[in-house]
Design a protein around this motif. Structure first.
Motif, PDB file in Angstrom:
ATOM      1  N   LEU A 390      -6.215  -3.433 -14.224  1.00 29.46           N
ATOM      2  CA  LEU A 390      -5.940  -2.043 -13.820  1.00 29.46           C
ATOM      3  C   LEU A 390      -5.662  -1.972 -12.253  1.00 29.46           C
ATOM      4  O   LEU A 390      -5.470  -2.218 -11.931  1.00 29.46           O
ATOM      5  CB  LEU A 390      -7.134  -1.799 -13.678  1.00 29.46           C
ATOM      6  N   ARG A 391      -5.190  -1.107 -12.175  1.00 25.39           N
ATOM      7  CA  ARG A 391      -4.492  -0.684 -10.472  1.00 25.39           C
ATOM      8  C   ARG A 391      -3.688  -2.266 -10.121  1.00 25.39           C
ATOM      9  O   ARG A 391      -3.926  -2.716  -9.285  1.00 25.39           O
ATOM     10  CB  ARG A 391      -6.094  -0.378  -9.185  1.00 25.39           C
ATOM     11  N   THR A 400      -6.924  -5.468 -10.345  1.00 27.77           N
ATOM     12  CA  THR A 400      -8.677  -5.381 -11.052  1.00 27.77           C
ATOM     13  C   THR A 400      -8.968  -6.183 -13.011  1.00 27.77           C
ATOM     14  O   THR A 400      -8.179  -4.761 -13.292  1.00 27.77           O
ATOM     15  CB  THR A 400      -9.557  -4.200 -10.831  1.00 27.77           C
ATOM     16  N   THR A 401      -9.530  -7.207 -13.337  1.00 27.74           N
ATOM     17  CA  THR A 401      -9.001  -7.372 -14.402  1.00 27.74           C
ATOM     18  C   THR A 401     -10.661  -7.179 -15.481  1.00 27.74           C
ATOM     19  O   THR A 401     -11.499  -7.407 -14.356  1.00 27.74           O
ATOM     20  CB  THR A 401      -8.418  -8.626 -13.913  1.00 27.74           C
ATOM     21  N   THR A 416     -11.301 -10.261  -7.677  1.00 27.21           N
ATOM     22  CA  THR A 416     -11.420 -11.427  -7.178  1.00 27.21           C
ATOM     23  C   THR A 416      -9.481 -11.239  -6.619  1.00 27.21           C
ATOM     24  O   THR A 416      -8.701 -11.537  -5.206  1.00 27.21           O
ATOM     25  CB  THR A 416     -11.076 -12.720  -7.616  1.00 27.21           C
ATOM     26  N   HIS A 417      -8.610 -10.610  -7.212  1.00 26.55           N
ATOM     27  CA  HIS A 417      -7.587 -10.431  -6.360  1.00 26.55           C
ATOM     28  C   HIS A 417      -7.000  -9.051  -6.366  1.00 26.55           C
ATOM     29  O   HIS A 417      -6.148  -7.983  -6.636  1.00 26.55           O
ATOM     30  CB  HIS A 417      -6.205 -10.413  -7.603  1.00 26.55           C
ATOM     31  N   ALA A 418      -8.127  -8.103  -6.682  1.00 25.13           N
ATOM     32  CA  ALA A 418      -8.249  -6.670  -5.945  1.00 25.13           C
ATOM     33  C   ALA A 418      -7.904  -5.538  -4.677  1.00 25.13           C
ATOM     34  O   ALA A 418      -7.553  -4.401  -4.872  1.00 25.13           O
ATOM     35  CB  ALA A 418      -9.535  -5.776  -6.291  1.00 25.13           C
ATOM     36  N   TYR A 465     -10.447  -1.333  -3.584  1.00 25.36           N
ATOM     37  CA  TYR A 465      -9.254  -0.961  -2.500  1.00 25.36           C
ATOM     38  C   TYR A 465      -8.417  -2.048  -2.427  1.00 25.36           C
ATOM     39  O   TYR A 465      -7.349  -2.409  -1.265  1.00 25.36           O
ATOM     40  CB  TYR A 465      -9.766  -1.526  -1.074  1.00 25.36           C
ATOM     41  N   PRO A 466      -7.444  -1.872  -3.800  1.00 23.95           N
ATOM     42  CA  PRO A 466      -6.326  -1.616  -3.762  1.00 23.95           C
ATOM     43  C   PRO A 466      -5.257  -1.052  -2.825  1.00 23.95           C
ATOM     44  O   PRO A 466      -5.112  -0.094  -2.361  1.00 23.95           O
ATOM     45  CB  PRO A 466      -5.685  -1.946  -5.296  1.00 23.95           C
TER      46      PRO A 466
END
Length: 498
Positions: A390-391, A400-401, A416-418, A465-466
């Motif tokens: 997502l995102r 976001t997974t 972690t990668h958001a 906060y992507p």
């Protein structure tokens, strides 16, 4: 200067601060679209949740002077549908010797609850003043119109904690059982979190009954925001334990012995397994539903929104029910369907092992939507992962997974990668039973993700906060094939926050 004049002057000052600064939020980049936020400044715990004559009241911890935690007031909003909200004047401001000292940063009207006593709305709150003896007391404010509140002449109605309990003594939650009123207050016995129980016949004079429940030594050293309520044929004690690795919003299911003044727990789990969920409070509405709000943040984490001079938001409202297995379930209230707009539906998307499938190539959903999907897994498959990104940015570097791990029987929300401003966390919720199906019901907003699993068996809430352009949605499998039995996505309209 009289007590009431002082309080009303402080209210006028706080309301003027809101008027002077709320315009600053019009262009704030991460303001949410359908979650409740304060008009300006800082927001944390929900307080005083109640419905009266068809109107829902949401009070909350509020600093109208800053986007940092500080002098706590009670902000206030009303709604007729739990979706659209009207900001009301500030309800409580620190003004009394046990809650106000302009030289102190730790002071104010701390968290509490609300009840109706006939036609009078009564707010119960903690007066907190660091360095004062006692540090925390319990007090009352009343209103006949549900908008303007006067502090009671008998305050403080509980002047400090009983002997043997910690001076951490706050967050009164009041309810009626039979002919008596009861109150639980969060505290500690030694290094163990606990709740103190009081009773009263008139809501003014309170008798200490004793400790209703206490940590077993592993459940935190202070229990904030206690909430004790009936659900189904059981009682539920919900607390926010401090300084524990076992969770942030714990629910214990059991029974309440009013004669002995004790709660007897039978089971325990988390009401939400996400990192950004704290200080949950419930109330029973006029339909008999047990509704929950929580602060969709967590103390001591970063608040990237401070760049735009605001902090804090509430979760979407959720209805709690008790399953036949004795497990508390949490689901979005159905009123939220009024926000649904553009809709995409797919049936039986079959993914082979290690496959990705973009979901919205024909309709680009933005960053405020509701998503429902059901995964059907291969029978007797022992491992693998199925889920969604997502995102997600176009190059996949931000995402976001949300996924189900067959090997561990857990749903995981990985941020972690958001985005570089997001808190990096791996949120995990173990499921009760392992089977060949798992359903996700997900609410995404500008800077939040709330995941409901298997009709509320588990929930996970987190802030992200992507980049605002990162809006792709992708199904994926890893180490297994699977079928997305259905997937529905609705773009969500903005809720009214007037």
């Amino acid at each position: 200067m009289t007590q009431h004049k002082t309080h009303f002057e402080q209210l006028a000052r706080a309301n003027q601060a809101v008027t002077d600064t709320k315009h600053e939020q019009k262009e704030a980049s991460y303001r949410l679209h359908y979650h409740f936020m304060a008009p300006t400044g800082w927001l944390n715990d929900p307080n005083g949740l109640i419905q009266h004559n068809g109107v829902y009241h949401l009070f909350y911890q509020f600093n109208p002077y800053s986007y940092h935690w500080g002098a706590m007031h009670w902000g206030h909003a009303t709604s007729r549908d739990l979706v659209n909200w009207k900001h009301e004047p500030v309800a409580l401001a620190p003004s009394e010797p046990y809650e106000y000292d302009e030289t102190k940063s730790e002071m104010g009207c701390f968290s509490g609850s609300a009840v109706m006593n006939g036609d009078v709305m009564m707010l119960f709150y903690t007066g907190h003043l660091e360095g004062h003896d006692p540090k925390e007391v319990q007090a009352i404010a009343t209103s006949t119109d549900g908008i303007h509140f006067t502090k009671h002449a008998a305050n403080p109605v509980i002047n400090g904690s009983p002997e043997g309990l910690s001076d951490e003594f706050r967050d009164p939650k009041v309810w009626k059982h039979g002919e008596l009123w009861y109150m639980v207050v969060g505290t500690a016995v030694g290094h163990d979190g606990a709740v103190a129980l009081y009773k009263s016949s008139n809501l003014i004079d309170w008798e200490y009954v004793g400790i209703a429940a206490k940590s077993d030594g592993t459940q935190g050293d202070m229990w904030e925001c206690p909430d004790l309520f009936p659900l189904g044929d059981k009682y539920v004690l919900m607390t926010s334990p401090m300084n524990t690795d076992r969770g942030k919003s714990t629910v214990m299911v059991g029974s309440m012995d009013y004669d002995k003044g004790v709660f007897i727990p039978e089971s325990q789990h988390e009401i939400d397994y996400g990192i950004d969920f704290y200080a949950a409070q419930t109330f029973e509405d006029e339909k008999g539903r047990r509704i929950l709000f929580a602060w969709m943040d967590f103390p001591f984490t970063e608040f990237p929104s401070k760049t735009d001079k605001w902090s804090g938001a509430m979760t979407i409202p959720r209805e709690l029910t008790l399953g036949k297995d004795g497990y508390v379930r949490s689901q979005p209230v159905p009123e939220l369907t009024a926000l649904r707009d553009n809709h995409m539906h797919d049936d039986k998307l079959v993914l082979s092992e290690d496959e990705t499938h973009p979901l919205h190539a024909d309709y680009p959903f933005q960053h405020s939507y509701e998503l429902k999907c059901k995964w059907v897994l291969p029978e007797n498959k022992a491992d693998g992962k199925v889920g969604l990104h997502l995102r997600q940015s176009k190059d996949g570097s931000e995402q976001t997974t949300v996924f189900y791990d067959l090997a561990t029987n857990e749903v995981i929300v990985d941020t972690t990668h958001a985005g570089k401003l997001s808190h990096k966390a791996v949120n995990k919720a173990g499921l009760l039973h392992k089977n060949d199906e798992v359903t996700f019901h997900i609410f995404v907003d500008t800077c939040s993700v709330e995941v409901f699993v298997n009709d509320g068996e588990a929930t996970l809430s987190t802030r992200i906060y992507p980049d605002l352009a990162s809006n792709d949605i992708t199904l994926y499998t890893e180490g297994t094939g699977a079928t997305a039995e259905y997937i529905d996505i609705w773009e969500l309209k903005n809720a009214e926050m007037s």
